[in-house]
Design an enzyme around this catalytic site. Structure first.
Site, PDB file in Angstrom:
ATOM      1  N   ASP A   1       5.497  59.390  21.524  1.00 37.47           N
ATOM      2  CA  ASP A   1       6.529  60.873  20.721  1.00 37.47           C
ATOM      3  C   ASP A   1       8.482  60.280  20.711  1.00 37.47           C
ATOM      4  O   ASP A   1       8.706  59.538  21.466  1.00 37.47           O
ATOM      5  CB  ASP A   1       6.392  62.101  21.029  1.00 37.47           C
ATOM      6  CG  ASP A   1       7.671  63.001  20.613  1.00 37.47           C
ATOM      7  OD1 ASP A   1       6.698  63.702  19.520  1.00 37.47           O
ATOM      8  OD2 ASP A   1       8.059  64.180  21.207  1.00 37.47           O
TER       9      ASP A   1
ATOM     10  N   ASP B   1      11.498  63.148  19.457  1.00 39.11           N
ATOM     11  CA  ASP B   1      12.556  63.788  18.943  1.00 39.11           C
ATOM     12  C   ASP B   1      12.049  64.621  21.015  1.00 39.11           C
ATOM     13  O   ASP B   1      11.070  65.439  20.944  1.00 39.11           O
ATOM     14  CB  ASP B   1      12.868  64.855  18.411  1.00 39.11           C
ATOM     15  CG  ASP B   1      13.107  64.770  17.026  1.00 39.11           C
ATOM     16  OD1 ASP B   1      14.097  64.095  16.777  1.00 39.11           O
ATOM     17  OD2 ASP B   1      12.320  63.812  16.455  1.00 39.11           O
TER      18      ASP B   1
END
Length: 207
Positions: free
Chosen positions: A11, A13
Site C-alpha cells: 500500500d 499512504d
C-alpha cells in the site's frame, strides 16, 4: 521470523509515505467547500476517493465532487514524507513488488514525488480497477501483472479496508501500525528486512 514470497504488494499512504495530515486536510477542506458535515468522513480511511465522494454527494455531483477533491489532493502536499524503513523495503524487494493504492494515478504521482519515493514498474491505482479496497480486485490485479500467485504474495497495509482487500485476494498480510487484524503486525517497516533470494522475496521480521 523468516518468510518467503513470490512478490510483495505495498500500500502507499500510511504504509510507505506519511500523508496523513495532507489527506485529512484535503478531505476536510473538500467537505467544507462541498457543504458536507466532516463527521461523515469517519470510517472512510483507506477507501478510494470515488467511493467516498459517491457516498457523500448526490449522483449529479459525483463527477464534479471527485474532480474537486483530486485538485485539492494533488496540490496540498505539505508534510508528505517517506515513512521509516520504506525506502529500504521497496529497494530490497527489487522487481518483485508493486504499489497498490486507493489513490488515483495523479495523486499517487504527486505524493510519491513530494516524498521522494521512487516509482515502481507495477502500480495499481483507483483508476485501474472498477472495485477498490476492501474488494480483492486491486491486489489480484497487482499479482497478475507480476505473474505471481496471490496466495504466495505479501500484502503490506495500514488500514482495515486494505488488509481486508489483501486477505480476500488470498495474500499473507503484514499490518503496519497498531491494533490491526493481520497475519503479522509491525510498528513500521524499519522492523522488517527484505531481500531477493533467487525467484523469491524473503521477509525477516524483528522479534
Amino acid at each position: 521470523m523468516r518468510l518467503e514470497f513470490d512478490a510483495v504488494l505495498f500500500d502507499l499512504d500510511g504504509t510507505l509515505i506519511d500523508s496523513t495530515a495532507a489527506v485529512r486536510r484535503a478531505w476536510h477542506r473538500w467537505a467544507e467547500e462541498e457543504g458536507v458535515d466532516p463527521a461523515r468522513l469517519a470510517g472512510t480511511e483507506g477507501k478510494p476517493a470515488k467511493d467516498i465522494v459517491a457516498a457523500l454527494l448526490p449522483p449529479d455531483r459525483h463527477a464534479q465532487g471527485l474532480a474537486h477533491y483530486l485538485h485539492i489532493a494533488t496540490h496540498d502536499l505539505d508534510g508528505v514524507v517517506v515513512l521509516p524503513g520504506a525506502l529500504d523495503a521497496t529497494s530490497a524487494a527489487g522487481p518483485k513488488k508493486a504499489i497498490v493504492t486507493s489513490s488515483t494515478r495523479d495523486v499517487t504521482a504527486a505524493r510519491t514525488a513530494a516524498a521522494g519515493l521512487p516509482a515502481t514498474d507495477v502500480l495499481v491505482t483507483a483508476d485501474d480497477v472498477d472495485h477498490g479496497k476492501p474488494s480483492p480486485v486491486p491486489y489480484l490485479n497487482a499479482a497478475e501483472q507480476l505473474g505471481a500467485d496471490p496466495r504466495r504474495c505479501l500484502a503490506v497495509e495500514d488500514t482495515a479496508p486494505g488488509l481486508a482487500s489483501g486477505r480476500a485476494a488470498g495474500c499473507t498480510t503484514l499490518g503496519v501500525g497498531t491494533d490491526l487484524d493481520a497475519d503479522i503486525v509491525v510498528p513500521d517497516l524499519s522492523h522488517t528486512r527484505f531481500e531477493v533470494d533467487g525467484d523469491r522475496v524473503v521477509l525477516t521480521v524483528e522479534d
